[in-house]
Design a protein around this motif. Structure first.
Motif, PDB file in Angstrom:
ATOM      1  N   ASP A 107    -125.557  30.143 -36.678  1.00 14.84           N
ATOM      2  CA  ASP A 107    -124.512  29.774 -37.446  1.00 14.84           C
ATOM      3  C   ASP A 107    -124.247  28.365 -37.475  1.00 14.84           C
ATOM      4  OD1 ASP A 107    -124.267  32.481 -38.120  1.00 14.84           O
ATOM      5  OD2 ASP A 107    -122.586  32.696 -36.567  1.00 14.84           O
ATOM      6  N   ARG A 108    -124.486  27.645 -36.411  1.00 12.29           N
ATOM      7  CA  ARG A 108    -124.081  26.095 -36.287  1.00 12.29           C
ATOM      8  C   ARG A 108    -125.161  25.562 -37.326  1.00 12.29           C
ATOM      9  NH1 ARG A 108    -122.789  27.334 -31.205  1.00 12.29           N
ATOM     10  NH2 ARG A 108    -124.967  26.883 -30.147  1.00 12.29           N
ATOM     11  N   GLU A 109    -126.389  25.920 -37.322  1.00 14.07           N
ATOM     12  CA  GLU A 109    -127.572  25.392 -38.044  1.00 14.07           C
ATOM     13  C   GLU A 109    -127.142  25.621 -39.576  1.00 14.07           C
ATOM     14  OE1 GLU A 109    -131.201  27.248 -36.790  1.00 14.07           O
ATOM     15  OE2 GLU A 109    -131.294  26.076 -34.848  1.00 14.07           O
ATOM     16  N   LEU A 110    -126.738  26.788 -39.848  1.00 14.93           N
ATOM     17  CA  LEU A 110    -126.354  27.335 -41.261  1.00 14.93           C
ATOM     18  C   LEU A 110    -125.153  26.255 -41.863  1.00 14.93           C
ATOM     19  CD1 LEU A 110    -127.071  29.118 -43.686  1.00 14.93           C
ATOM     20  CD2 LEU A 110    -125.449  30.754 -42.746  1.00 14.93           C
ATOM     21  N   ASP A 111    -124.153  25.959 -41.075  1.00 14.36           N
ATOM     22  CA  ASP A 111    -123.002  25.250 -41.414  1.00 14.36           C
ATOM     23  C   ASP A 111    -123.469  23.940 -41.537  1.00 14.36           C
ATOM     24  OD1 ASP A 111    -121.149  27.399 -41.009  1.00 14.36           O
ATOM     25  OD2 ASP A 111    -120.576  26.604 -39.054  1.00 14.36           O
ATOM     26  N   ASP A 112    -124.387  23.340 -40.746  1.00 13.40           N
ATOM     27  CA  ASP A 112    -124.959  22.136 -41.034  1.00 13.40           C
ATOM     28  C   ASP A 112    -125.655  22.081 -42.217  1.00 13.40           C
ATOM     29  OD1 ASP A 112    -123.925  21.017 -38.516  1.00 13.40           O
ATOM     30  OD2 ASP A 112    -125.778  21.227 -37.520  1.00 13.40           O
ATOM     31  N   LEU A 113    -126.333  22.920 -42.453  1.00 10.31           N
ATOM     32  CA  LEU A 113    -127.261  22.814 -43.681  1.00 10.31           C
ATOM     33  C   LEU A 113    -126.435  22.995 -45.100  1.00 10.31           C
ATOM     34  CD1 LEU A 113    -130.135  25.368 -42.639  1.00 10.31           C
ATOM     35  CD2 LEU A 113    -130.153  22.853 -43.325  1.00 10.31           C
ATOM     36  N   HIS A 114    -125.330  23.970 -44.948  1.00  7.42           N
ATOM     37  CA  HIS A 114    -124.121  23.675 -46.168  1.00  7.42           C
ATOM     38  C   HIS A 114    -123.451  22.372 -46.191  1.00  7.42           C
ATOM     39  CE1 HIS A 114    -123.980  28.061 -47.072  1.00  7.42           C
ATOM     40  NE2 HIS A 114    -124.207  28.259 -45.751  1.00  7.42           N
TER      41      HIS A 114
END
Length: 130
Positions: A87-94
């Motif tokens: 989830d943190r990685e996805l937030d960073d990618l967004h």
């Protein structure tokens, strides 16, 4: 990020943490030994628990009350940790995508303005001096 930092700040000694989690201090020691919880330590080696640790202990109680053994709890917590990391990685990618989209928009706007100026449609009356 501040909320996450606050939740992870070690503030509770083992007696208080045990009381907040509704457990005996020895249970917390046992859970630490099994790798279910990892409290921070002071320079004097005193265990210090954070609010995140208390919430984790409450989740462990909830899972064991549902009949899940500690091996299953360990697996669930591991999977939850992996999910949180994704989830943190996805937030960073967004965030990166938004920054890139903003940059593309900025470059397109500059190009459109430059194109208008080149074609004389920019609304600026450019006169040549004699």
């Amino acid at each position: 990020m501040g909320d996450r930092d606050d939740r992870n700040r070690p503030v509770y000694m083992i007696g208080v943490a045990a009381q907040l989690a509704g457990m005996h201090p020895q249970t917390l020691r046992s859970y630490e030994q099994k790798g279910l919880v990892n409290p921070q330590r002071t320079s004097g080696n005193t265990r210090m628990y954070s609010q995140a640790d208390i919430e984790r202990l409450e989740l462990i109680t909830e899972l064991t009350d549902e009949g899940i053994n500690l091996a299953g709890v360990i697996r669930i917590l591991d999977l939850q940790g992996r999910l949180d990391e994704r989830d943190r990685e996805l937030d960073d990618l967004h965030k990166k995508v938004r920054r890139l989209a903003d940059r593309v928009h900025e470059l397109e706007t500059r190009e459109n303005v430059a194109s208008l100026v080149r074609s004389g449609q920019g609304g600026l009356a450019l006169r040549r001096l004699p």
